[in-house]
Motif scaffolding. Structure first.
Motif, PDB file in Angstrom:
ATOM      1  N   GLU A  76       0.856  -1.193   0.000  1.00  0.00           N
ATOM      2  CA  GLU A  76       0.000   0.000   0.000  1.00  0.00           C
ATOM      3  C   GLU A  76       0.886   1.234   0.000  1.00  0.00           C
ATOM      4  N   ARG A  77       0.289   2.360  -0.347  1.00  0.00           N
ATOM      5  CA  ARG A  77       1.048   3.608  -0.355  1.00  0.00           C
ATOM      6  C   ARG A  77       1.596   3.865   1.046  1.00  0.00           C
ATOM      7  N   ILE A  78       2.811   4.340   1.127  1.00  0.00           N
ATOM      8  CA  ILE A  78       3.434   4.582   2.429  1.00  0.00           C
ATOM      9  C   ILE A  78       2.698   5.692   3.184  1.00  0.00           C
ATOM     10  N   VAL A  79       2.200   6.664   2.453  1.00  0.00           N
ATOM     11  CA  VAL A  79       1.225   7.631   3.004  1.00  0.00           C
ATOM     12  C   VAL A  79       0.041   7.670   2.043  1.00  0.00           C
ATOM     13  N   HIS A  80      -1.081   8.181   2.487  1.00  0.00           N
ATOM     14  CA  HIS A  80      -2.282   8.277   1.645  1.00  0.00           C
ATOM     15  C   HIS A  80      -2.733   6.891   1.162  1.00  0.00           C
ATOM     16  N   ALA A  81      -2.587   5.881   2.031  1.00  0.00           N
ATOM     17  CA  ALA A  81      -2.892   4.514   1.601  1.00  0.00           C
ATOM     18  C   ALA A  81      -4.385   4.319   1.370  1.00  0.00           C
ATOM     19  N   THR A 116      -9.410  11.499 -10.353  1.00  0.00           N
ATOM     20  CA  THR A 116      -9.142  12.218  -9.108  1.00  0.00           C
ATOM     21  C   THR A 116      -9.243  11.261  -7.929  1.00  0.00           C
ATOM     22  N   ARG A 117      -8.199  11.243  -7.110  1.00  0.00           N
ATOM     23  CA  ARG A 117      -8.198  10.344  -5.939  1.00  0.00           C
ATOM     24  C   ARG A 117      -8.100  11.159  -4.652  1.00  0.00           C
ATOM     25  N   PHE A 118      -9.033  10.872  -3.736  1.00  0.00           N
ATOM     26  CA  PHE A 118      -9.035  11.508  -2.414  1.00  0.00           C
ATOM     27  C   PHE A 118      -8.528  10.482  -1.405  1.00  0.00           C
ATOM     28  N   VAL A 151      -1.078  17.098  -7.432  1.00  0.00           N
ATOM     29  CA  VAL A 151      -1.177  16.210  -6.261  1.00  0.00           C
ATOM     30  C   VAL A 151      -1.242  17.074  -5.001  1.00  0.00           C
ATOM     31  N   GLY A 152      -2.452  17.412  -4.600  1.00  0.00           N
ATOM     32  CA  GLY A 152      -2.621  18.369  -3.513  1.00  0.00           C
ATOM     33  C   GLY A 152      -3.294  17.778  -2.292  1.00  0.00           C
ATOM     34  N   ASN A 153      -3.629  18.652  -1.377  1.00  0.00           N
ATOM     35  CA  ASN A 153      -4.319  18.291  -0.137  1.00  0.00           C
ATOM     36  C   ASN A 153      -5.548  19.178   0.042  1.00  0.00           C
ATOM     37  N   LYS A 165      12.585  16.366   6.210  1.00  0.00           N
ATOM     38  CA  LYS A 165      11.871  16.053   7.457  1.00  0.00           C
ATOM     39  C   LYS A 165      10.666  15.152   7.243  1.00  0.00           C
ATOM     40  N   PHE A 166      10.324  14.847   5.992  1.00  0.00           N
ATOM     41  CA  PHE A 166       9.073  14.112   5.733  1.00  0.00           C
ATOM     42  C   PHE A 166       9.060  12.712   6.353  1.00  0.00           C
ATOM     43  N   PRO A 167      10.117  11.918   6.183  1.00  0.00           N
ATOM     44  CA  PRO A 167      10.087  10.590   6.822  1.00  0.00           C
ATOM     45  C   PRO A 167       9.904  10.690   8.332  1.00  0.00           C
ATOM     46  N   PHE A 224      -6.027  22.045  -2.651  1.00  0.00           N
ATOM     47  CA  PHE A 224      -4.977  23.054  -2.826  1.00  0.00           C
ATOM     48  C   PHE A 224      -3.722  22.377  -3.374  1.00  0.00           C
ATOM     49  N   GLY A 225      -3.054  23.050  -4.280  1.00  0.00           N
ATOM     50  CA  GLY A 225      -1.775  22.524  -4.768  1.00  0.00           C
ATOM     51  C   GLY A 225      -0.696  22.597  -3.713  1.00  0.00           C
ATOM     52  N   VAL A 226      -0.898  23.418  -2.681  1.00  0.00           N
ATOM     53  CA  VAL A 226       0.006  23.640  -1.546  1.00  0.00           C
ATOM     54  C   VAL A 226       1.316  24.288  -1.987  1.00  0.00           C
ATOM     55  N   ASN A 227       2.153  23.569  -2.685  1.00  0.00           N
ATOM     56  CA  ASN A 227       3.427  24.143  -3.105  1.00  0.00           C
ATOM     57  C   ASN A 227       3.192  25.247  -4.129  1.00  0.00           C
ATOM     58  N   THR A 228       4.170  26.146  -4.219  1.00  0.00           N
ATOM     59  CA  THR A 228       4.118  27.173  -5.253  1.00  0.00           C
ATOM     60  C   THR A 228       4.692  26.592  -6.544  1.00  0.00           C
ATOM     61  N   GLN A 361      10.705  20.251  -4.028  1.00  0.00           N
ATOM     62  CA  GLN A 361      11.891  19.670  -4.669  1.00  0.00           C
ATOM     63  C   GLN A 361      12.078  18.207  -4.256  1.00  0.00           C
ATOM     64  N   GLY A 362      11.830  17.911  -2.987  1.00  0.00           N
ATOM     65  CA  GLY A 362      11.939  16.517  -2.522  1.00  0.00           C
ATOM     66  C   GLY A 362      10.838  15.658  -3.106  1.00  0.00           C
ATOM     67  N   ARG A 363       9.670  16.231  -3.247  1.00  0.00           N
ATOM     68  CA  ARG A 363       8.550  15.477  -3.810  1.00  0.00           C
ATOM     69  C   ARG A 363       8.855  15.066  -5.250  1.00  0.00           C
ATOM     70  N   PHE A 365      11.377  13.885  -6.458  1.00  0.00           N
ATOM     71  CA  PHE A 365      12.074  12.603  -6.477  1.00  0.00           C
ATOM     72  C   PHE A 365      11.177  11.475  -5.957  1.00  0.00           C
ATOM     73  N   SER A 366      10.459  11.775  -4.872  1.00  0.00           N
ATOM     74  CA  SER A 366       9.828  10.709  -4.091  1.00  0.00           C
ATOM     75  C   SER A 366       8.761   9.908  -4.830  1.00  0.00           C
ATOM     76  N   TYR A 367       7.918  10.584  -5.589  1.00  0.00           N
ATOM     77  CA  TYR A 367       6.743   9.887  -6.114  1.00  0.00           C
ATOM     78  C   TYR A 367       7.106   8.869  -7.188  1.00  0.00           C
ATOM     79  N   GLN A 368       8.023   9.267  -8.079  1.00  0.00           N
ATOM     80  CA  GLN A 368       8.486   8.327  -9.096  1.00  0.00           C
ATOM     81  C   GLN A 368       9.137   7.127  -8.412  1.00  0.00           C
TER      82      GLN A 368
HETATM   83 FE1  HDE Z   1       3.002  13.240  -0.732  1.00  0.00          FE
HETATM   84  N1  HDE Z   1       3.580  11.347  -1.112  1.00  0.00           N
HETATM   85  N2  HDE Z   1       4.843  13.692  -0.041  1.00  0.00           N
HETATM   86  N3  HDE Z   1       2.390  15.133  -0.204  1.00  0.00           N
HETATM   87  N4  HDE Z   1       1.158  12.848  -1.362  1.00  0.00           N
HETATM   88  C1  HDE Z   1       2.816  10.365  -1.604  1.00  0.00           C
HETATM   89  O1  HDE Z   1       3.474   8.918  -3.335  1.00  0.00           O
HETATM   90  C2  HDE Z   1       5.930  12.932  -0.207  1.00  0.00           C
HETATM   91  C3  HDE Z   1       3.169  16.105   0.327  1.00  0.00           C
HETATM   92  C4  HDE Z   1       0.119  13.707  -1.494  1.00  0.00           C
HETATM   93  O2  HDE Z   1      -3.732   9.546  -4.326  1.00  0.00           O
HETATM   94  C5  HDE Z   1       3.594   9.133  -1.949  1.00  0.00           C
HETATM   95  O3  HDE Z   1       2.399   7.590  -4.810  1.00  0.00           O
HETATM   96  C6  HDE Z   1       7.099  13.614   0.262  1.00  0.00           C
HETATM   97  C7  HDE Z   1       2.528  17.378   0.247  1.00  0.00           C
HETATM   98  C8  HDE Z   1      -1.048  13.017  -1.960  1.00  0.00           C
HETATM   99  O4  HDE Z   1      -2.017   8.295  -4.886  1.00  0.00           O
HETATM  100  C9  HDE Z   1       5.036   9.522  -1.596  1.00  0.00           C
HETATM  101  C10 HDE Z   1       6.663  14.813   0.754  1.00  0.00           C
HETATM  102  C11 HDE Z   1       1.319  17.125  -0.357  1.00  0.00           C
HETATM  103  C12 HDE Z   1      -0.653  11.696  -2.123  1.00  0.00           C
HETATM  104  C13 HDE Z   1       4.871  10.930  -1.113  1.00  0.00           C
HETATM  105  C14 HDE Z   1       5.241  14.853   0.549  1.00  0.00           C
HETATM  106  C15 HDE Z   1       1.259  15.725  -0.628  1.00  0.00           C
HETATM  107  C16 HDE Z   1       0.726  11.615  -1.751  1.00  0.00           C
HETATM  108  C17 HDE Z   1       3.065   7.852  -1.360  1.00  0.00           C
HETATM  109  C18 HDE Z   1       7.457  15.914   1.414  1.00  0.00           C
HETATM  110  C19 HDE Z   1       0.203  18.134  -0.659  1.00  0.00           C
HETATM  111  C20 HDE Z   1      -1.521  10.546  -2.582  1.00  0.00           C
HETATM  112  C21 HDE Z   1       2.391   7.112  -2.500  1.00  0.00           C
HETATM  113  C22 HDE Z   1       8.491  16.428   0.631  1.00  0.00           C
HETATM  114  C23 HDE Z   1       0.576  19.041  -1.706  1.00  0.00           C
HETATM  115  C24 HDE Z   1      -1.576  10.444  -4.067  1.00  0.00           C
HETATM  116  C25 HDE Z   1       2.718   7.865  -3.670  1.00  0.00           C
HETATM  117  C26 HDE Z   1      -2.513   9.341  -4.471  1.00  0.00           C
HETATM  118  C27 HDE Z   1       1.484  10.449  -1.821  1.00  0.00           C
HETATM  119  C28 HDE Z   1       5.927  11.663  -0.750  1.00  0.00           C
HETATM  120  C29 HDE Z   1       4.446  15.931   0.979  1.00  0.00           C
HETATM  121  C30 HDE Z   1       0.108  15.119  -1.224  1.00  0.00           C
HETATM  122  C31 HDE Z   1       5.743   8.625  -0.602  1.00  0.00           C
HETATM  123  C32 HDE Z   1       8.518  13.077   0.251  1.00  0.00           C
HETATM  124  C33 HDE Z   1       3.071  18.729   0.697  1.00  0.00           C
HETATM  125  C34 HDE Z   1      -2.415  13.609  -2.209  1.00  0.00           C
HETATM  126  O5  HDE Z   1       5.855   9.511  -2.731  1.00  0.00           O
END
Ligand code: HDE
Length: 697
Positions: A76-81, A116-118, A151-153, A165-167, A224-228, A361-363, A365-368
């Motif tokens: 499952e997704r590490i966050v937003h599972a 769109t996924r919530f 990919v917002g909140n 600091k995210f981990p 919100f997209g949150v980031n600029t 900038q960290g994001r 890298f992380s999602y891919q």
């Molecule tokens: Fe994410 N985030 N995130 N996040 N995030 C993931 O990617 C991460 C952040 C957000 O419905 C992961 O595919 C880091 C902010 C959503 O599939 C992962 C940081 C915001 C979703 C990841 C952030 C988000 C994720 C886990 C700090 C709002 C669900 C699975 C630098 C703008 C997407 C995945 C979906 C998912 C990393 C911070 C939103 C681990 C490293 C800020 C909505 O890559």
């Protein structure tokens, strides 16, 4: 993958999640086969040596079936599972051509497909829908220039300023490392320990403790997209942009006590609500808006536009609404679409670009990266839901696990001279139409530093708190009391209180009183907070749309109830777009006063009032007497009352109202005045009732 042009008789192409299809037989020809197409003769019995003998290794039908099952789960997704999703479209209403060359933002009237996924953030995939938590709001737009994943909140700011600091943040909020609990809850030691030590999180904490983290419905959340980000026009001129989604149904929340009870009554509350709404054609809709700032305007702000713990008050830079999104189709298969959807903030069409926000900038890298462990292959972009559907995708990348494509020809490198571009030579780069990065100067010394412009952690936390209505302030303070009451380390509570002193002395005192602990001295802020003009845009209370549209009314009935009253309430509420459910002691329904049968949508014990926005009690005297012996009935009424809902009633229900502790007020409506009288209080919550039913901080 090439599609077969001719469909075999009696078969169809299974509707795809985005491109790929495979033939499945339908009708009388729909016979069961193995994964390799061999017809199966017996799906009930494995192959054995004798009727009571051991199973045979030879049974490839059994082995294939069990082996596939053994591997059904992916990480499952590490966050937003935990999440749910829907298909729909985005439509641009105003061109942003002055700022961007992205076609999705310049071609007015064009509809772009979206998925769109919530989601919630902290809980696992099997957790509940209604914890106090930030909600993810991820939109994949299949544009004609490649996928754009926004990919917002549902909250415009974030806990931390730097991706490194995210981990730590996520480890702190998730289940504690030794005991494996709590699931989907921030009310525990490790979260608040981390928060107390990270003053930059304070603004986000204000939002997280507000009712925004208790959304009534996914259809009633902002995004919100949150980031600029940046927009780049055809002259490559850059403009800063913040992206916004605004729900047509308004931003609405539940009460904390209600959210907790919904978790028991219906753990799938939000996902069911979204699915049902789309199923009946009540398609949720959002406005799409932008806040645009030049470099000079950004430089003049009293905070850094690259700092994701800050928002840009709408009163300073109004949101310009330039489009809309409608979700009008449920996924056909949860796993194939919702679970396998991979959102990447790096997915941007030409004309949209990132900023230097160190969180973003960290994001990038992380999602891919995370998709590789989740989906297991570099070819996850070929999974139908992730494919660029608005345009072809082609390059010289080859092979890898689960390669689904068979690119023709010899040219798998570039440059080459084997043929013309687009023919034997394969695709070529496009300097004009291709993605270009804003030419922002970046020549600083290599340092591990936080910019001084990021140092003010309290001004916007204060702005948020002071912009709330009194009701919302009380909810926020009470949420802090609840969460900190679950903290077992006194020093952790104290540190949070010391930080809250910098937000608002009254807030800190209310929370300390609620905990019954001494108020510590304020912590030393890196930068003294400054006053900002209150931003009414940050409130929810007082802004519910004056309609029951998209909401649910529960009508509790018994045998002998007056069918005319039921019909009137139903008609009036449905005329406003509400869904009305009949709740009865037994699922088989009731016999009305006139002898007619009324079918029930839900049985009382399984349909508590927490799943409705307003309730009506249409009872007979005998029916009421029966319900007096049923705690589910008293709970139905007393919960509706303490959750500040309108209660319509017939005179026969009086004894139940009394037993449930209902005190007459503007939201308790005798239905003899007509169903119309029930509507105005049903459109909102009875905020004035709250001080009488709940002790708030
Ligand atoms: Fe994410 N985030 N995130 N996040 N995030 C993931 O990617 C991460 C952040 C957000 O419905 C992961 O595919 C880091 C902010 C959503 O599939 C992962 C940081 C915001 C979703 C990841 C952030 C988000 C994720 C886990 C700090 C709002 C669900 C699975 C630098 C703008 C997407 C995945 C979906 C998912 C990393 C911070 C939103 C681990 C490293 C800020 C909505 O890559």
């Amino acid at each position: 993958m090439p599609k077969s042009k001719e469909e075999p008789k009696g078969s169809k192409l299974s509707a795809s999640a985005g491109g790929e299809t495979h033939q499945v037989a339908s009708g009388p020809d729909a016979r069961l086969t193995t994964n390799h197409g061999v017809p199966v003769s017996d799906n009930q019995n494995s192959l054995k040596a004798g009727a009571r003998g051991p199973s045979l290794l030879e049974d490839f039908v059994l082995r294939e079936k069990i082996q596939h099952f053994d591997h059904e789960r992916i990480p499952e997704r590490i966050v937003h599972a935990r999440g749910s999703a829907a298909h729909g479209y985005f439509e641009l209403t105003t061109s942003l051509a002055k700022y961007t060359r992205a076609k999705v933002l310049t071609e007015v009237g064009k509809r772009t497909e979206v998925f769109t996924r919530f989601s919630t953030v902290a809980g696992g995939a099997g957790s509940v829908d209604t914890p106090r938590d930030v909600r993810g709001f991820a939109v994949k737009l299949y544009t004609v220039e490649g996928n754009w994943d926004l990919v917002g909140n549902n909250i415009p700011v974030f806990f931390i300023q730097d991706a490194i600091k995210f981990p730590d943040l996520i480890h702190a909020v998730k289940m504690e490392a030794d005991r494996g609990y709590p699931q989907a809850a921030s009310a525990h030691d490790t979260f608040w320990d981390f928060i107390g030590l990270m003053p930059e999180a304070t603004h986000m904490i204000m939002w997280a403790m507000s009712d925004r983290t208790l959304p009534r419905s996914l259809r009633m959340m902002k995004g919100f997209g949150v980031n600029t980000f940046r927009l780049l026009n055809d002259k490559d001129e850059a403009t800063f942009v913040k992206f916004h989604w605004r729900p047509k149904l308004g931003t609405q929340s539940t009460c904390w006590d209600e959210a907790v009870k919904i978790a028991g009554a219906d753990p799938d509350y939000h996902r069911r609500d979204l699915f049902d709404a789309i199923d009946i054609g009540a398609f949720p809709e959002w406005e799409f808006g932008v806040q645009l700032l030049s470099q000079e305007e950004a430089d003049a702000l009293p905070f850094d536009i690259l700092d994701a713990t800050k928002l840009i008050p709408e009163e300073l830079y109004p949101i310009q609404v330039v489009g809309r999104m409608v979700l009008d189709r449920n996924p056909m298969n949860f796993f194939a679409e919702t679970e396998q959807a991979a959102f990447l903030p790096t997915n941007m069409p030409p004309g949209i670009d990132v900023s230097e926000d160190p969180l973003l900038q960290g994001r990038l890298f992380s999602y891919q990266d995370t998709q590789l462990s989740r989906l297991g292959t570099v070819n996850f972009h070929q999974i139908p839901i992730n494919q660029a559907k608005g345009c072809p995708f082609q390059n010289m990348q080859r092979d890898g696990h689960m390669q689904m494509q068979a690119p023709a020809g010899r040219a798998n490198y570039e440059p080459n001279s084997l043929g013309q571009a687009g023919e034997d030579g394969g695709p070529r780069e496009d300097p004009q139409g291709g993605f270009r990065t804003a030419a922002i100067a970046a020549d600083g010394a290599k340092v591990r530093l936080r910019a001084e412009t990021f140092a003010d952690h309290y001004s916007q936390a204060r702005l948020f708190f002071r912009s709330q209505t009194e009701i919302e302030q009380a909810h926020l303070a009470s949420a802090l009391v609840f969460e900190l009451s679950k903290v077992t380390f006194a020093h952790v509570r104290e540190r949070v209180l010391a930080n809250l002193q910098n937000v608002d002395a009254d807030l800190a005192k209310r929370v300390a009183d609620g905990l019954n602990v001494a108020l510590p001295k304020a912590s030393a802020p890196a930068v003294a907070p400054s006053e900002m003009a209150p931003s009414p845009a940050l409130r929810i209370v007082g802004k519910y749309p004056p309609s029951l549209k998209g909401r649910a009314v529960g009508v509790l009935v018994t045998d002998g109830a007056d069918g005319t009253v039921v019909a009137n309430v139903k008609a009036a509420a449905e005329a406003e777009g509400a869904s009305v459910k009949i709740v009865a002691p037994k699922i088989g329904g009731v016999k009305l006063k006139d002898g007619k049968l009324l079918a029930a949508d839900g049985q009382l014990a399984g349909s508590p009032s927490v799943i409705f926005d307003a309730v009506a009690l249409v009872l007979s005297e005998a029916g009421c007497a029966e319900l007096m012996k049923e705690s589910a009935a008293t709970d139905f009424v007393s919960n509706a009352f303490v959750h500040l809902k309108a209660i319509g009633f017939t005179a026969e229900a009086q004894a139940l109202l009394d037993k449930a502790g209902v005190v007459p007020d503007d939201g308790v409506i005798d239905l003899k005045a007509g169903a119309e009288a029930f509507l105005p209080p049903a459109r909102t919550r009875q905020w004035a009732r709250e001080p009488g039913v709940r002790v708030l901080a």
